[in-house]
Write a protein that holds these residues in place. Structure first.
Motif, short mmCIF file in Angstrom:
data_model
loop_
_atom_site.label_atom_id
_atom_site.label_comp_id
_atom_site.label_asym_id
_atom_site.label_seq_id
_atom_site.Cartn_x
_atom_site.Cartn_y
_atom_site.Cartn_z
N GLY A 278 0.81 -1.21 0.00
CA GLY A 278 0.00 0.00 0.00
C GLY A 278 0.84 1.25 0.00
N LYS A 279 1.99 1.21 0.69
CA LYS A 279 2.85 2.39 0.74
C LYS A 279 3.57 2.62 -0.59
CE LYS A 279 3.41 2.02 5.72
NZ LYS A 279 4.32 1.81 6.88
N VAL A 280 3.86 1.53 -1.30
CA VAL A 280 4.42 1.68 -2.65
C VAL A 280 3.42 2.43 -3.53
CG1 VAL A 280 5.25 0.48 -4.70
CG2 VAL A 280 5.77 -0.43 -2.43
N PHE A 281 2.16 2.01 -3.49
CA PHE A 281 1.14 2.65 -4.31
C PHE A 281 0.89 4.08 -3.87
CE2 PHE A 281 -3.33 3.58 -5.33
CZ PHE A 281 -3.28 3.45 -6.70
N ASP A 282 0.84 4.32 -2.57
CA ASP A 282 0.57 5.67 -2.07
C ASP A 282 1.65 6.66 -2.46
OD1 ASP A 282 -1.77 4.80 -0.92
OD2 ASP A 282 -0.97 4.69 1.13
N ALA A 283 2.88 6.18 -2.69
CA ALA A 283 3.96 7.09 -3.07
C ALA A 283 3.68 7.80 -4.39
CB ALA A 283 5.29 6.33 -3.16
N LEU A 284 2.79 7.20 -5.21
CA LEU A 284 2.44 7.84 -6.48
C LEU A 284 1.65 9.11 -6.28
CD1 LEU A 284 1.37 4.86 -8.78
CD2 LEU A 284 3.47 6.18 -8.87
N SER A 285 0.89 9.19 -5.20
CA SER A 285 0.01 10.33 -4.98
C SER A 285 0.39 11.13 -3.74
CB SER A 285 -1.44 9.86 -4.88
OG SER A 285 -1.57 8.88 -3.86
N ALA A 286 1.66 11.06 -3.37
CA ALA A 286 2.12 11.80 -2.19
C ALA A 286 1.95 13.30 -2.38
CB ALA A 286 3.59 11.47 -1.91
N ILE A 287 1.71 14.01 -1.30
CA ILE A 287 1.58 15.46 -1.32
C ILE A 287 2.65 16.05 -0.39
CG2 ILE A 287 0.08 17.42 -0.83
CD1 ILE A 287 -2.30 15.61 -1.41
N PRO B 135 -7.33 -4.01 -9.82
CA PRO B 135 -8.02 -2.97 -10.58
C PRO B 135 -7.79 -1.57 -10.03
CG PRO B 135 -9.47 -4.85 -10.27
CD PRO B 135 -8.24 -5.12 -9.45
N LEU B 136 -7.81 -1.40 -8.72
CA LEU B 136 -7.59 -0.08 -8.13
C LEU B 136 -6.21 0.46 -8.49
CD1 LEU B 136 -8.65 2.16 -6.22
CD2 LEU B 136 -7.57 0.92 -4.34
N ARG B 137 -5.21 -0.39 -8.44
CA ARG B 137 -3.86 0.02 -8.75
C ARG B 137 -3.66 0.27 -10.24
NH1 ARG B 137 -0.98 -4.73 -5.14
NH2 ARG B 137 -1.51 -3.90 -3.07
N ALA B 138 -4.36 -0.49 -11.08
CA ALA B 138 -4.17 -0.40 -12.52
C ALA B 138 -4.58 0.95 -13.08
CB ALA B 138 -4.92 -1.52 -13.22
N ALA B 139 -5.36 1.72 -12.34
CA ALA B 139 -5.70 3.07 -12.80
C ALA B 139 -4.47 3.97 -12.82
CB ALA B 139 -6.77 3.66 -11.89
N GLU B 140 -3.48 3.66 -11.98
CA GLU B 140 -2.28 4.49 -11.88
C GLU B 140 -1.03 3.79 -12.39
OE1 GLU B 140 -2.40 7.58 -10.87
OE2 GLU B 140 -4.51 7.56 -10.25
N ILE B 141 -1.07 2.46 -12.47
CA ILE B 141 0.13 1.68 -12.81
C ILE B 141 -0.14 0.85 -14.05
CG2 ILE B 141 1.72 -0.11 -12.01
CD1 ILE B 141 1.06 0.74 -9.13
N ALA B 142 0.80 0.90 -15.00
CA ALA B 142 0.75 0.04 -16.19
C ALA B 142 1.47 -1.26 -15.86
CB ALA B 142 1.40 0.74 -17.38
N PHE B 143 0.71 -2.33 -15.67
CA PHE B 143 1.27 -3.60 -15.24
C PHE B 143 1.70 -4.46 -16.42
CE2 PHE B 143 -1.29 -2.82 -11.35
CZ PHE B 143 -0.32 -3.06 -10.40
N THR B 144 2.72 -5.28 -16.18
CA THR B 144 3.05 -6.38 -17.07
C THR B 144 2.10 -7.53 -16.77
OG1 THR B 144 4.58 -7.48 -15.53
CG2 THR B 144 5.48 -5.71 -16.92
N ALA B 145 2.22 -8.61 -17.52
CA ALA B 145 1.61 -9.87 -17.09
C ALA B 145 2.34 -10.33 -15.83
CB ALA B 145 1.72 -10.92 -18.19
N ALA C 258 3.33 -8.79 -10.45
CA ALA C 258 3.80 -8.26 -11.73
C ALA C 258 4.76 -7.10 -11.50
CB ALA C 258 2.61 -7.79 -12.56
N MET C 259 5.42 -6.71 -12.57
CA MET C 259 6.17 -5.46 -12.58
C MET C 259 5.25 -4.37 -13.14
SD MET C 259 9.97 -6.64 -13.91
CE MET C 259 10.74 -5.04 -13.55
N GLY C 260 5.55 -3.13 -12.82
CA GLY C 260 4.73 -2.04 -13.34
C GLY C 260 5.49 -0.74 -13.36
N THR C 261 5.03 0.17 -14.19
CA THR C 261 5.54 1.53 -14.22
C THR C 261 4.34 2.47 -14.24
OG1 THR C 261 7.13 3.03 -15.30
CG2 THR C 261 5.71 1.71 -16.75
#
Length: 249
Positions: free
Chosen positions: A65-74, A90-100, A204-207
């Motif tokens: 969760g902290k990895v994902f939250d770092a994308l929207s840090a203020i 699905p929630l993460r995929a809105a912000e992260i482009a995942f590999t298989a 998966a990996m993602g960017t």
């Protein structure tokens, strides 16, 4: 030869900033320093950095969760990380482009041996309370799918994690990754891991979304690493047991 645009997408600052989640010990284990992590995630990051011709800088987190939250840090930090190793959600995929996925693991429950639960389905009833790590893949999944049971979200308190809290608060179950919650059994013979699972966790990996060329290269990279045996070898080197995901269909 890696396309220059892919290098620019994946390492825009000249170094590949790789988020490492130590909350999932199947994928990552701490090394002598923060820049020497071990495990399949770290090995994949190093291999990718070598392909791109850039140094790798590891950014440590103690939960997905902290990895994902770092994308929207203020205030926002555009260089918080460039690639990450997370379960597809699905929630993460809105912000992260995942590999298989490159690895498949199971989400299941830790329960007391004397409890009347024989299957994960036995937990989804009114009055049942299940402790999970907030914003983990299994928390997100159970939030969507449980109909009756209550989720109790707690950060792991100290080295013994959620198992002590599970026992102390007399909860019905602890949700987690099978391999990780199974490690509590040696010191807690009164506990039991259920034989079935409530989800398949697709690691998966993602960017970041918007880096289309980099994301495409990352997908190709993961497929090559699975097919070559790199992922299987990295799991073996780190002493972990997990299923290498099949080729992307």
């Amino acid at each position: 030869m890696v396309p220059a645009d892919a290098v620019k997408d994946l390492a825009p600052a000249g170094a590949l900033r790789a988020a490492i989640n130590y909350g999932n010990g199947v994928l990552a284990q701490r090394g002598p320093t923060e820049q020497e992590p071990r495990g399949v995630a770290a090995d994949l990051a190093r291999a990718l950095g070598e392909r791109l011709g850039v140094p790798v800088h590891f950014v440590s987190f103690d939960g997905a969760g902290k990895v994902f939250d770092a994308l929207s840090a203020i205030p926002p930090d555009p260089q918080a990380w460039d690639i990450a190793f997370l379960a597809i959600e699905p929630l993460r995929a809105a912000e992260i482009a995942f590999t298989a996925p490159y690895v498949l693991i199971e989400g299941t429950y830790l329960v007391r041996k004397d409890a009347p639960f024989r299957s994960v389905a036995d937990l989804d009833h009114p009055g049942r309370r299940i402790v999970v790590t907030p914003k983990s893949a299994y928390d997100l999944y159970l939030t969507r799918t449980l109909q009756h049971a209550e989720l109790v979200r707690r950060e792991p308190p100290g080295a013994t994690g959620l198992a002590d809290l599970f026992a102390r608060e007399k909860l019905d179950a602890m949700g987690g990754v099978r391999q990780l919650i199974g490690r509590y059994l040696g010191a807690n013979p009164e506990l039991h891991v259920l034989p079935d699972s409530f989800m398949e966790i697709r690691q998966a990996m993602g960017t970041k979304q918007g880096r289309a060329i980099g994301a495409r290269y990352l997908r190709e990279f993961v497929e090559e690493m699975k097919a070559s045996g790199f992922v299987a070898d990295a799991l073996k080197r780190s002493g972990q047991t997990a299923t290498v995901a099949p080729p992307e269909g």
